[in-house]
Write an enzyme that holds these catalytic residues in place. Structure first.
Site, short mmCIF file in Angstrom:
data_model
loop_
_atom_site.label_atom_id
_atom_site.label_comp_id
_atom_site.label_asym_id
_atom_site.label_seq_id
_atom_site.Cartn_x
_atom_site.Cartn_y
_atom_site.Cartn_z
CG ASP A 1 -7.88 14.85 -16.67
OD1 ASP A 1 -7.96 13.62 -16.66
OD2 ASP A 1 -7.26 15.47 -17.56
CE LYS B 1 -11.21 14.07 -18.39
NZ LYS B 1 -10.75 12.90 -17.63
P1 NDP Z 1 -1.41 16.28 -13.49
O1 NDP Z 1 -1.75 17.64 -13.97
O2 NDP Z 1 -1.37 16.02 -12.05
O3 NDP Z 1 -0.03 15.80 -14.12
C1 NDP Z 1 0.17 15.73 -15.49
C2 NDP Z 1 1.64 15.43 -15.72
O4 NDP Z 1 1.84 15.19 -17.10
C3 NDP Z 1 2.55 16.56 -15.32
O5 NDP Z 1 3.76 16.04 -14.89
C4 NDP Z 1 2.72 17.30 -16.66
O6 NDP Z 1 3.89 18.08 -16.70
C5 NDP Z 1 2.79 16.15 -17.61
N1 NDP Z 1 2.39 16.58 -18.94
C6 NDP Z 1 1.26 17.23 -19.30
N2 NDP Z 1 1.26 17.49 -20.60
C7 NDP Z 1 2.42 16.99 -21.07
C8 NDP Z 1 3.01 16.93 -22.35
N3 NDP Z 1 2.40 17.44 -23.42
N4 NDP Z 1 4.23 16.32 -22.46
C9 NDP Z 1 4.84 15.79 -21.37
N5 NDP Z 1 4.32 15.82 -20.14
C10 NDP Z 1 3.14 16.41 -20.00
O7 NDP Z 1 -2.47 15.30 -14.20
P2 NDP Z 1 -2.87 13.81 -13.80
O8 NDP Z 1 -1.70 13.10 -13.26
O9 NDP Z 1 -4.11 13.88 -13.03
O10 NDP Z 1 -3.26 13.20 -15.22
C11 NDP Z 1 -2.29 12.52 -16.06
C12 NDP Z 1 -3.02 11.67 -17.07
O11 NDP Z 1 -3.84 10.69 -16.39
C13 NDP Z 1 -3.97 12.41 -18.01
O12 NDP Z 1 -3.99 11.75 -19.25
C14 NDP Z 1 -5.33 12.22 -17.33
O13 NDP Z 1 -6.39 12.35 -18.24
C15 NDP Z 1 -5.18 10.79 -16.84
N6 NDP Z 1 -6.07 10.40 -15.77
C16 NDP Z 1 -6.09 11.09 -14.58
C17 NDP Z 1 -6.92 10.66 -13.56
C18 NDP Z 1 -6.90 11.31 -12.22
O14 NDP Z 1 -7.52 10.75 -11.30
N7 NDP Z 1 -6.21 12.41 -12.00
C19 NDP Z 1 -7.86 9.55 -13.75
C20 NDP Z 1 -7.68 8.83 -15.00
C21 NDP Z 1 -6.84 9.29 -15.96
P3 NDP Z 1 3.78 19.69 -16.61
O15 NDP Z 1 3.33 19.98 -15.22
O16 NDP Z 1 5.13 20.17 -16.95
O17 NDP Z 1 2.74 20.08 -17.65
#
Ligand code: NDP
Length: 450
Positions: free
Chosen positions: A164, A124
């Site tokens: 991510d 990562k």
């Molecule tokens: P994005 O950046 O696309 O989206 C993240 C989302 O989570 C945004 O809506 C963000 O809001 C919100 N968020 C982030 N931090 C917080 C917080 N502290 N409290 C509330 N909301 C929060 O990321 P992904 O969708 O790619 O990733 C989301 C999760 O999935 C992570 O845990 C990641 O590790 C996991 N994941 C992702 C994969 C992928 O293919 N992308 C694969 C496997 C797991 P805001 O924009 O306001 O910060």
């Protein structure tokens, strides 16, 4: 043996490593039934080796913002374990990123990748760079500077980063562009690339769709039920959340919530995905408050108006909950609230979004609980499909990727459920996932010797 190793880990790691220690604790507790069966685990010091990353790379990222002011961030890549294949795992750009968070994510990644059955190790990386409020040019300049620090350590057969939080197709495109310039090579060094230069169809959708395929298989096998007509709560509004909502809606579920760092939307008529994508799709980060002003009947709750240690997104009645935002976003209080509202299943889209206390509460109330390392493995699986396509210079059709994704998610579910049963932990998919992943990983580590 476990107690001693964890005590040692707590003593030698710093405060930033809290989430890493939380993840190690969860995995090790699950392994109790298997460790005593085979003295080779101790002989080969498998546990100690498993919690020690192969390499932690840290580099300076300096770049110029739109006012020509010099900006400096930290860049990291944690290559945790490559017993099963080249290092593989996403890059996270978020202000909260530090070495502890990345260690936790890389550690989880080795187990997730093992569960897919594919030949990929775990890593990562990322930066404390905050993409919020940055122009497209600033994002591009940052990505280029980041890659100048990272490129010596990665390669199509060495380490293949992906996206991510804060890193989507756009960022991967900029990173790939700079990699080519620095190395004069054009190979599959990153996954999640734009389709124009080697990206796989369906990579953007893969994690979210995979979460729902896993959920569907689990509900069919455990309850004989489908998601058709069921009310679901989803948190987040990024890549994983948007595609989880999309696939749930394809299957006829009614998704009533989504959220971001600032607040939550409740829309009893069902989330308007077109509107949500206009605010949050393709890396856009407009406030969710705009959703409630444009969608009659929806309610926006600002985060600051909600009590500490509970989240508005989990305060609604639903059949299934899908935490898809970030780590530790579903607490004991949230679990209590969901159970009160009659939740039947919780399926993690994010990495470790549910706290250990909340998981225990779900288990003790017989709620089906799917851990992210199993249910969100679809993203990394399609990343591996992208590596295969790049290596063979092929392009797979959308339907082929979708079918293979569905197959792999069903296989992961079966592997996890059967392992749980085999070790007397029926329906404990946390233990099932950890044990199944550990068995494959530890076998490879023993075969390669010390
Ligand atoms: P994005 O950046 O696309 O989206 C993240 C989302 O989570 C945004 O809506 C963000 O809001 C919100 N968020 C982030 N931090 C917080 C917080 N502290 N409290 C509330 N909301 C929060 O990321 P992904 O969708 O790619 O990733 C989301 C999760 O999935 C992570 O845990 C990641 O590790 C996991 N994941 C992702 C994969 C992928 O293919 N992308 C694969 C496997 C797991 P805001 O924009 O306001 O910060």
């Amino acid at each position: 043996m476990i107690e001693k190793i964890i005590e040692n880990l707590e003593r030698t790691n710093c405060a930033k490593d809290d989430v890493f220690i939380q993840a190690v604790n969860e995995v090790f507790r699950s392994l109790e039934p298997i460790l005593n069966n085979d003295n080779r685990y101790e002989m080969y010091a498998i546990l100690e080796r498993l919690i020690t990353p192969d390499r932690i790379i840290r580099f300076k990222v300096q770049w110029l913002d739109d006012n020509n002011k010099v900006r400096i961030n930290n860049g990291y890549r944690i290559q945790f374990n490559n017993a099963l294949g080249p290092y593989k795992g996403g890059l996270r750009f978020h202000s909260s990123v530090n070495s502890g968070i990345l260690k936790f994510l890389a550690f989880e990644q080795i187990f997730k990748n093992s569960l897919t059955g594919l030949p990929i190790g775990g890593a990562k990386g990322g930066s404390d760079f905050d993409p919020k409020g940055k122009s497209d040019f600033e994002i591009m300049k940052f990505c280029h500077a980041f890659m100048r620090g990272l490129y010596p350590y990665i390669g199509a057969r060495v380490d293949v980063p992906a996206g991510d939080i804060g890193v989507g197709t756009r960022e991967i495109g900029y990173l790939f562009g700079e990699y080519k310039r620095m190395t004069h090579t054009y190979d599959g060094v990153l996954s999640g690339k734009p389709y124009a230069f080697g990206g796989s169809l369906m990579r953007p959708e893969a994690t979210g769709y995979g979460v729902v395929y896993f959920a569907s298989e689990m509900l069919k096998e455990e309850y004989g039920e489908t998601l058709q007509g069921k009310t679901c709560c989803v948190s987040g509004a990024g890549n994983v959340a948007l595609h989880t909502i999309e696939k749930l809606q394809h299957l006829g579920a009614n998704v009533v919530t989504c959220s971001d760092s600032d607040g939550t939307i409740y829309d009893p008529n069902g989330i308007d995905l077109g509107l949500l994508k206009a605010l949050k799709g393709d890396g856009r980060r407009l406030s969710l408050e705009n959703y409630s002003t444009q969608r009659y009947g929806s309610i926006y709750t600002k985060k600051e108006n909600y009590p500490f240690d509970a989240h508005a997104v989990w305060s609604y009645s639903c059949y299934a909950a899908f935490p898809c935002a970030t780590q530790n976003e579903l607490t004991f209080n949230d679990a209590h609230s969901l159970i009160g509202y009659g939740v039947r299943a919780v399926v993690e889209g994010a990495n470790m979004p549910t706290t250990p206390e909340a998981i225990t509460l779900f288990h003790s109330n017989n709620i089906l609980f799917a851990p992210g390392k199993a249910s969100n493995a679809g993203g990394v699986a399609v990343s591996e499909f992208e590596m295969s396509q790049n290596a063979s210079m092929e392009k797979w059709e959308f339907e082929k990727v979708d079918r293979k994704l569905n197959e792999i998610m069903c296989q992961i579910y079966k592997r996890v459920a059967l392992t749980a049963r085999e070790y007397g932990r029926e329906r404990n998919f946390v233990d099932g996932a950890n044990i199944a992943a550990f068995k494959r990983l530890s076998e490879a580590m023993m075969l390669e010797g010390v």
